[in-house]
Design a protein around this motif. Sequence first.
Motif, PDB file in Angstrom:
ATOM      1  N   THR A 115       0.852  -1.184   0.000  1.00 43.98           N
ATOM      2  CA  THR A 115       0.000   0.000   0.000  1.00 43.98           C
ATOM      3  C   THR A 115       0.892   1.239   0.000  1.00 43.98           C
ATOM      4  N   GLY A 116       0.286   2.402  -0.207  1.00 41.49           N
ATOM      5  CA  GLY A 116       1.053   3.640  -0.193  1.00 41.49           C
ATOM      6  C   GLY A 116       1.767   3.869   1.127  1.00 41.49           C
ATOM      7  N   ARG A 117       1.090   3.580   2.240  1.00 43.11           N
ATOM      8  CA  ARG A 117       1.714   3.760   3.558  1.00 43.11           C
ATOM      9  C   ARG A 117       2.879   2.790   3.734  1.00 43.11           C
ATOM     10  N   GLU A 118       2.660   1.538   3.354  1.00 43.11           N
ATOM     11  CA  GLU A 118       3.712   0.534   3.512  1.00 43.11           C
ATOM     12  C   GLU A 118       4.944   0.903   2.686  1.00 43.11           C
ATOM     13  N   TYR A 119       4.713   1.381   1.477  1.00 41.71           N
ATOM     14  CA  TYR A 119       5.822   1.795   0.607  1.00 41.71           C
ATOM     15  C   TYR A 119       6.593   2.958   1.244  1.00 41.71           C
ATOM     16  N   ALA A 120       5.864   3.936   1.791  1.00 37.76           N
ATOM     17  CA  ALA A 120       6.509   5.093   2.419  1.00 37.76           C
ATOM     18  C   ALA A 120       7.313   4.674   3.649  1.00 37.76           C
ATOM     19  N   ILE A 121       6.776   3.746   4.436  1.00 36.41           N
ATOM     20  CA  ILE A 121       7.510   3.255   5.610  1.00 36.41           C
ATOM     21  C   ILE A 121       8.759   2.503   5.176  1.00 36.41           C
ATOM     22  N   LEU A 122       8.637   1.682   4.137  1.00 34.77           N
ATOM     23  CA  LEU A 122       9.795   0.943   3.634  1.00 34.77           C
ATOM     24  C   LEU A 122      10.903   1.900   3.193  1.00 34.77           C
ATOM     25  N   LEU A 123      10.552   2.948   2.436  1.00 33.79           N
ATOM     26  CA  LEU A 123      11.568   3.920   2.013  1.00 33.79           C
ATOM     27  C   LEU A 123      12.225   4.609   3.211  1.00 33.79           C
ATOM     28  N   LEU A 124      11.427   4.899   4.221  1.00 32.33           N
ATOM     29  CA  LEU A 124      11.966   5.540   5.424  1.00 32.33           C
ATOM     30  C   LEU A 124      13.049   4.660   6.044  1.00 32.33           C
ATOM     31  N   PHE A 125      12.778   3.363   6.141  1.00 31.73           N
ATOM     32  CA  PHE A 125      13.769   2.434   6.689  1.00 31.73           C
ATOM     33  C   PHE A 125      14.984   2.299   5.775  1.00 31.73           C
TER      34      PHE A 125
ATOM     35  N   THR B 165      -2.323   1.738  15.042  1.00 33.88           N
ATOM     36  CA  THR B 165      -2.204   2.029  13.605  1.00 33.88           C
ATOM     37  C   THR B 165      -0.792   1.738  13.111  1.00 33.88           C
ATOM     38  N   ILE B 166       0.225   2.233  13.817  1.00 30.24           N
ATOM     39  CA  ILE B 166       1.606   1.995  13.418  1.00 30.24           C
ATOM     40  C   ILE B 166       1.934   0.511  13.505  1.00 30.24           C
ATOM     41  N   ASN B 167       1.543  -0.132  14.597  1.00 27.93           N
ATOM     42  CA  ASN B 167       1.831  -1.557  14.768  1.00 27.93           C
ATOM     43  C   ASN B 167       1.229  -2.387  13.644  1.00 27.93           C
ATOM     44  N   MET B 168       0.021  -2.021  13.225  1.00 29.59           N
ATOM     45  CA  MET B 168      -0.655  -2.770  12.162  1.00 29.59           C
ATOM     46  C   MET B 168       0.099  -2.629  10.843  1.00 29.59           C
ATOM     47  N   HIS B 169       0.506  -1.399  10.481  1.00 30.95           N
ATOM     48  CA  HIS B 169       1.228  -1.185   9.227  1.00 30.95           C
ATOM     49  C   HIS B 169       2.596  -1.865   9.257  1.00 30.95           C
ATOM     50  N   ILE B 170       3.281  -1.799  10.384  1.00 30.74           N
ATOM     51  CA  ILE B 170       4.570  -2.471  10.510  1.00 30.74           C
ATOM     52  C   ILE B 170       4.392  -3.981  10.380  1.00 30.74           C
TER      53      ILE B 170
ATOM     54  N   THR C 153      12.132  -5.182  16.051  1.00 35.41           N
ATOM     55  CA  THR C 153      11.494  -4.405  17.115  1.00 35.41           C
ATOM     56  C   THR C 153      12.532  -4.101  18.196  1.00 35.41           C
ATOM     57  N   VAL C 154      12.698  -2.824  18.476  1.00 36.96           N
ATOM     58  CA  VAL C 154      13.602  -2.403  19.548  1.00 36.96           C
ATOM     59  C   VAL C 154      12.711  -2.067  20.744  1.00 36.96           C
ATOM     60  N   TRP C 155      12.631  -2.970  21.673  1.00 35.94           N
ATOM     61  CA  TRP C 155      11.655  -2.860  22.754  1.00 35.94           C
ATOM     62  C   TRP C 155      11.806  -1.566  23.539  1.00 35.94           C
ATOM     63  N   GLY C 156      10.686  -0.920  23.739  1.00 39.62           N
ATOM     64  CA  GLY C 156      10.654   0.329  24.486  1.00 39.62           C
ATOM     65  C   GLY C 156      10.995   1.549  23.663  1.00 39.62           C
ATOM     66  N   ILE C 157      11.441   1.329  22.397  1.00 39.49           N
ATOM     67  CA  ILE C 157      11.812   2.476  21.550  1.00 39.49           C
ATOM     68  C   ILE C 157      11.024   2.499  20.274  1.00 39.49           C
ATOM     69  N   GLY C 158      11.123   1.436  19.449  1.00 39.42           N
ATOM     70  CA  GLY C 158      10.414   1.438  18.175  1.00 39.42           C
ATOM     71  C   GLY C 158      10.886   0.337  17.261  1.00 39.42           C
ATOM     72  N   PHE C 159      11.275   0.725  16.024  1.00 42.26           N
ATOM     73  CA  PHE C 159      11.624  -0.264  15.018  1.00 42.26           C
ATOM     74  C   PHE C 159      12.838   0.198  14.214  1.00 42.26           C
ATOM     75  N   LYS C 160      13.559  -0.764  13.645  1.00 40.95           N
ATOM     76  CA  LYS C 160      14.671  -0.467  12.746  1.00 40.95           C
ATOM     77  C   LYS C 160      14.832  -1.624  11.761  1.00 40.95           C
ATOM     78  N   PHE C 161      15.575  -1.393  10.708  1.00 41.30           N
ATOM     79  CA  PHE C 161      15.894  -2.446   9.739  1.00 41.30           C
ATOM     80  C   PHE C 161      17.070  -3.264  10.287  1.00 41.30           C
ATOM     81  N   VAL C 162      17.062  -4.544   9.985  1.00 40.93           N
ATOM     82  CA  VAL C 162      18.175  -5.390  10.420  1.00 40.93           C
ATOM     83  C   VAL C 162      19.430  -5.013   9.632  1.00 40.93           C
ATOM     84  N   ASN C 163      20.571  -5.118  10.265  1.00 41.92           N
ATOM     85  CA  ASN C 163      21.840  -4.792   9.610  1.00 41.92           C
ATOM     86  C   ASN C 163      22.287  -5.954   8.731  1.00 41.92           C
TER      87      ASN C 163
END
Length: 224
Positions: free
Chosen positions: A154-164, A192-197, A214-224
Motif C-alpha cells: 500500500t502507499g503507507r507501507e511503501y513510504a515506511i519501507l523507504l523511510l527504513f 495504527t503503526i503496529n498494524m502497518h509495521i 522491534t527495539v523494545w521500548g523504543i520502536g523499530f529499525k531495519f536489520v543490519n
Amino acid sequence: MATILIIEDDNAIHSLIKDTLVLHDFKTLSAYSGTEGKLLFEQNQVDVVLLDLMLPGMNGKEFLQDIRRNSTTSVIVVSAKNDQNSKLELLTNGADDYIIKPFDIKELLARINIQFRHATKPSITNTKEIHYKNINVNLETREVRINDQTLHLTGREYAILLLFLENPQKVFSRANIYENVWNEPYFDSDKTINMHISNLRNKLNIDGTNYIKTVWGIGFKFVN
C-alpha cells in the motif's frame, strides 16, 4: 492533471466531492457502485480512489481487496462507520487512509494532498533504484521486488519501507514513523503503526528474512 476516482452512491455527497475536486483542478471519474468503479479503474490511469463502503453490487471492501491484488494506487475510504475495528480492518486490507462521514471537505482535500506528497516525495539517494540485501526498489515505478518476486504494498507501507531503507541504521519510534509518513503530528494510537509495521514485515518476509526488528521500548529499525 491528477485523476481521482470517486466511488460513492449518495448523489449529494458525490456531487459535493466532485465539485470541490474540479474547483481545485483535479480530474474526476464518477462511479456509483463498486462494479462500475472497478471498470473505470481498469480502463483509466487513476491516482487516488475515494471509496465508500456501502455500495450496490461489489461493496467497498470487495473493491479494495480486488484492486490490491495488482495495484498500489492510493485508496482513501470515506465511510459512516466510525468504530475502531472497522477502521483497522480496512487499513489492514490495504486502505491508505480512512475518513469518517460527515467530514469537513477541507480535511478530505488535505488527506488527498498527503497521498500525492507520499507519491512524489524525493529519495535522499541520487539513483533510480535502492538495493538492500534482497530488496530492490525502483523509485520511478515504485515497484518493490525481493529476489524475483514483486511485492504489492500500500502507499503507507511503501513510504515506511523507504523511510527504513534511507535510514537503515536508525531506530524509529512510532511517533517518528507517523510524523514522517503521515506528515502530521502524532496523535493516533500505537495500533495504527503496529498494524502497518506488521503488514509490511509479513510481506517482506517472503524470502524468510525478518527485515524489521522491534527495539523494545523504543520502536523499530531495519536489520543490519
